[in-house]
Write a protein that holds these residues in place. Structure first.
Motif, PDB file in Angstrom:
ATOM      1  N   ALA A 168      -3.947   7.486  -2.196  1.00  0.00           N
ATOM      2  CA  ALA A 168      -3.361   5.855  -1.742  1.00  0.00           C
ATOM      3  C   ALA A 168      -3.585   4.967  -2.799  1.00  0.00           C
ATOM      4  O   ALA A 168      -4.465   5.316  -3.759  1.00  0.00           O
ATOM      5  N   VAL A 227       0.762  -1.009   0.093  1.00  0.00           N
ATOM      6  CA  VAL A 227      -0.047   0.021   0.016  1.00  0.00           C
ATOM      7  C   VAL A 227       0.953   1.318  -0.039  1.00  0.00           C
ATOM      8  O   VAL A 227       1.810   1.434   0.866  1.00  0.00           O
ATOM      9  N   GLN A 233      -2.878   0.582  -4.117  1.00  0.00           N
ATOM     10  CA  GLN A 233      -2.372  -0.673  -3.603  1.00  0.00           C
ATOM     11  C   GLN A 233      -2.136  -1.598  -4.713  1.00  0.00           C
ATOM     12  O   GLN A 233      -2.700  -1.590  -5.860  1.00  0.00           O
ATOM     13  N   THR A 246      -5.062   1.722   4.843  1.00  0.00           N
ATOM     14  CA  THR A 246      -5.327   2.959   4.146  1.00  0.00           C
ATOM     15  C   THR A 246      -5.836   3.863   4.873  1.00  0.00           C
ATOM     16  O   THR A 246      -5.576   5.003   4.899  1.00  0.00           O
TER      17      THR A 246
END
Length: 936
Positions: free
Chosen positions: A926, A709, A928, A901
């Motif tokens: 963010a 992440v 991932q 997150t």
């Protein structure tokens, strides 16, 4: 003040490096009353400099500079490696005065000049030549015999200690020849101080007789067989080459490349606040009064008695004979009892490697009082200096388990302070053997908090600067090259002196620094941004990140094939085969064979072919299409070569065989602004703007059942700029989530947002980020590949539209010039020692001062987020892996990814609270994926 140099102007050049030695030996010792700092040579230096600035009559300089040696190694060491090899170590009370003379020069508002690779004498020779060629006069303030070769033709010397002029007659009196033949005499006579060999048995008088008889050195050497005296004849014939080398050593280089002109060295009035502040700090009462009277300002008070300083340590001499070797448990228990009694201990580890993940513990050193330190050998092996000696341990050492039984309770005791220098290294060494060291103090980080920008923060530098002591060097103990050994092969008696001294130095530095944190008003910075980050980074580094070796290998092969194709293309464009990786051969192709303009040669005689040169050539496509294409292909080739050597090849070597991971090492003091840097390997500079660079991140992967992440601050430095420069339109745009680059383009170029083109937005983006780094019109022109006038017009229009930014820059520079530092919004100090310099140095210093509060505040924000993060995610199956610029990377179980997150994003976006309330929100993006490239 003069803005040019020519007839009627007079340049004074002060030989700073030579003069401080002269002042030190000629003047009585003097120490600062408040703390005992030796300042005698500094006082003499300041008096001489003030005298030069206040002269009257024909001696008045219109231009002035102080010239210093940059380092002990110059081009002469390439000619003769033993040059100056016999120079004695600096006296302990002189060493800390060198940086103070540079600070004094700047305080007097005088140019302070030093150039890597050249001695001060070479720079003086160059400036003297330029002064005379321009029609002016030059006076060299020095009595150094090596400068006497310059006397004549408008150049003269003056000995400031004797107030005596050195003209041609004085040179003849000294050497027996005129200035034009001084180097010939010096080449023959040699110089034992500088280790110039000369001719054996020939001194100054004999040398002068020979030169006067034969006219010059070459004639003498050519006719040496005619000399009747056998010893003299043999000395000249057998040592002719050495004599010629000696002449090269003593001949000054009058063509040192300078990035300034004599016009930049105009005499300027000192800034009263800066000069009097320095003199007050040095406690030079008499000179302070003289200066204040001259400048017609009120003299600051200089305390007659020192202000009491808490915990000021007594300056005990370092005595290696007092250090103890601990080889039995009763002795170790005695040291443990003393540690518990006083509640603190300086601790240091000796190991077999700088790689904390592979290093073996060899011994531990402790210090409890100044001068009272010990070394506990644990892993020294038989075989002394033989790297391949026995693996048997040297007798008389304690077992590690026995040592830990005594020390682990102390190292983990929350009531006992553990003091280290670069404590993160020792923390990891102890963690690998099951010890969690806490609480800690770190003298390296204390120094960084107080003195960022003034010097590096290594132990040797700190000891020399603040303790006046040069520690035992490690190189003579370990050797170098193929004969180098690891510390476990060092004789224990030698190890005791070296290791115990490290602990002793660290303890004394802590005692000196600890009370000064408060005086420097950086206690909060140290305690909230520096010290708490040590265990956080240590744990990240120890965990490491998984890298797929097969992916790296495939990339290396692909890069190699692409490089081979580029080499063929480059050589076709060149019309001949050559080594693309050779800057010398490339320069010959570009500027000799293809005849491209702009070729400049350095001191090695080769053309400069750096990236900036090649980028300039790529803009010549209309007039030199073949050369422009060749330069562009070379840039592509170099980028691939760097990616291959630095990452796809090197990263494979960095995979730890035990963990299967890569363990980078972060430096908390790598940048003065507080930004972290990483080494072994450096993961901060993996390029992300090119497809090949982004692909490197594909090799950083998550283990099975887990994901990576990435959380990245969005334009954090622009947001901080909008806050500190107080730009309402930019602040509102950030609050509304508007594309800031498009908004800037719209504001500057009067283009509605719905009609924005990618090219206009790109230009605005380049200006937005360029302004933060103080970009010039030339720099922006290069980035955008547009005419310089057009680029400067963009910058001018930008400042007209956002006047708050210009005001912020002006106020920041003004503050730095008055105080000598700038600050982040969290109080981190970044010193700006060159801010009042002259010439190009001043421009760089101003740009750095403008950028430092912005970049430093961003660095402080992410530090605060990292420090808070472990407690925030402790309930999740997640680890913080990397910090790269404004990004944090995590390894997390798939089922916890969403929660991580959410939490990490909140921590990062609120990291500035409650200390700082920004007028713009911080936002974090963010992502991932199964590898870093997919997550970012």
């Amino acid at each position: 003040m003069s803005d040019s140099f020519g007839k009627g102007h007079h340049l004074h050049l002060i030989d700073g490096s030579a003069y401080i030695f002269r002042a030190y030996h000629a003047l009585p010792p003097l120490t600062r009353k408040s703390d005992g700092l030796p300042v005698g040579a500094v006082a003499g230096f300041c008096n001489i400099l003030w005298g030069e600035l206040t002269k009257s009559g024909r001696e008045v300089p219109t231009h002035i500079a102080v010239i210093f040696d940059f380092s002990s190694k110059t081009f002469r060491n390439d000619i003769y490696p033993l040059y100056k090899a016999n120079r004695p170590e600096l006296p302990e009370d002189l060493r800390p005065q060198f940086p103070l003379t540079r600070a004094a020069t700047r305080a007097f508002n005088v140019a302070c000049i030093e150039i890597d690779g050249f001695e001060a004498d070479d720079i003086i020779a160059t400036l003297a030549r330029q002064a005379v060629e321009a029609g002016g006069a030059c006076t060299i303030i020095s009595s150094d015999k090596d400068l006497m070769q310059l006397v004549g033709n408008g150049v003269r010397m003056r000995d400031p200690m004797k107030d005596k002029t050195i003209d041609r007659d004085e040179v003849i009196e000294k050497f027996g020849v005129g200035p034009e033949r001084v180097v010939d005499v010096q080449a023959l006579a040699g110089d034992s101080v500088d280790n110039v060999p000369g001719a054996p048995g020939i001194g100054l008088k004999t040398a002068a007789l020979l030169i006067n008889e034969y006219g010059d050195l070459e004639t003498l050497l050519d006719r040496a067989v005619e000399i009747k005296q056998p010893k003299r004849r043999e000395a000249l014939i057998n040592n002719a080459e050495l004599i010629r080398i000696s002449k090269r050593l003593v001949s000054l280089d009058a063509h040192v490349p300078l990035d300034f002109t004599i016009a930049d060295l105009s005499v300027l009035e000192p800034e009263p606040e800066a000069l009097l502040g320095f003199l007050q700090e040095m406690e030079f009462r008499t000179l302070t009064r003289r200066v204040s009277d001259r400048l017609q300002v009120e003299a600051p008070a200089v305390a007659e008695t020192p202000e009491p300083k808490a915990a000021a340590p007594e300056r005990l001499p370092f005595d290696h004979s007092t250090y103890a070797r601990v080889s039995d448990l009763p002795a170790l228990h005695a040291w443990a009892d003393r540690i518990r009694e006083i509640g603190h201990v300086a601790v240091d580890t000796e190991t077999t490697s700088l790689d904390e993940m592979r290093a073996e513990l060899v011994g531990i050193s402790l210090a409890v009082d100044p001068g009272r330190a010990c070394y506990i050998p644990i892993g020294h092996k038989q075989g002394g200096g033989d790297l391949f000696g026995s693996t048997d341990l040297v007798p008389g050492q304690l077992a590690l388990d026995d040592v830990l039984a005594v020390l682990k309770p102390i190292l983990e005791d929350p009531a006992i302070l553990k003091i280290g220098q670069n404590m993160k290294y020792d923390w990891k060494i102890f963690a690998r053997i099951g010890v969690t060291v806490a609480p800690i103090e770190d003298t390296m980080l204390m120094s960084s908090a107080m003195y960022a920008g003034l010097h590096n923060h290594g132990m040797d530098t700190l000891s020399e600067t603040y303790l006046g002591h040069t520690p035992i060097p490690i190189k003579p103990l370990l050797g170098s090259g193929k004969s180098a050994i690891t510390f476990d092969r060092v004789a224990i008696d030698d190890a005791v002196k070296y290791a115990a001294e490290d602990a002793d130095v660290t303890l004394r530095l802590w005692q000196s620094f600890q009370p000064n944190l408060h005086r420097a008003k950086v206690t909060t910075v140290y305690e909230t941004l520096e010290r708490p980050l040590v265990p956080v980074l240590a744990r990240m580094e120890m965990h490491g990140i998984q890298v797929d070796r097969d992916t790296l290998s495939r990339m290396s092969n692909a890069f190699a094939q692409k490089m081979a194709g580029l080499e063929d293309e480059i050589q076709t464009l060149a019309g001949d085969r050559f080594n693309v990786g050779s800057p010398k051969q490339l320069g010959e192709v570009l500027f000799d064979r293809l005849g491209l303009p702009g070729g400049t040669k350095g001191k090695t005689g080769a053309y400069a072919t750096g990236a900036d040169v090649l980028e300039d050539i790529t803009t010549l496509e209309d007039t030199y299409p073949q050369g422009a294409q060749l330069a562009a292909r070379v840039l592509d080739w170099r980028q691939l070569a760097k990616l291959k050597s630095t990452y796809t090849d090197a990263l494979q070597d960095h995979i730890n065989p035990e963990t299967g991971r890569v363990h980078t090492s972060y430096s908390l003091v790598g940048a003065v602004t507080g930004r972290l840097s990483s080494t072994d390997p450096n993961l901060q500079n993996i390029p992300i703007r090119t497809e090949e660079g982004r692909r490197i991140r594909e090799a950083f992967v998550a283990p099975a059942g887990r994901v990576l992440v990435s959380l990245d601050y969005s334009q954090i430095e622009l947001r901080i700029l909008a806050h500190v420069a107080d730009i309402p339109s930019l602040q509102q745009a950030f609050r509304d989530g508007i594309d800031i680059h498009a908004l800037t383009a719209s504001e500057m170029f009067s283009v509605p947002l719905d009609q924005m083109t990618p090219d206009i937005r790109r230009r605005a983006k380049a200006i937005n980020f360029g302004v933060i780094y103080g970009i010039s019109g030339f720099g922006l022109a290069r980035n955008l590949r547009i005419p310089r006038a057009e680029a400067q017009g963009f910058i001018d229009r930008y400042f007209e539209r956002f006047p708050g930014i210009k005001e912020y820059m002006s106020e920041t520079v003004k503050f730095a010039q008055g105080s000598g530092y700038v600050q982040t919004l969290f109080g981190r100090k970044i010193h700006t020692p060159e801010i009042n310099a002259k010439g190009p140095t001043a421009g760089f210093a101003k740009r750095a001062a403008i950028n430092a509060p912005i970049q430093g505040t961003a660095a402080d924000v992410i530090r605060r987020a990292m420090i808070r993060m472990p407690d925030a995610i402790t309930h999740l199956d997640a680890k913080m892996l990397l910090q790269v610029h404004d990004e944090l990377l995590f390894d997390v179980a798939e089922e916890d990814a969403a929660e991580l997150t959410r939490i990490a994003k909140a921590v990062m976006e609120n990291a500035h609270h409650p200390v700082l309330t920004l007028k713009v929100p911080l936002t974090v993006e963010a992502g991932q994926g199964l590898n870093w490239a997919a997550a970012h």
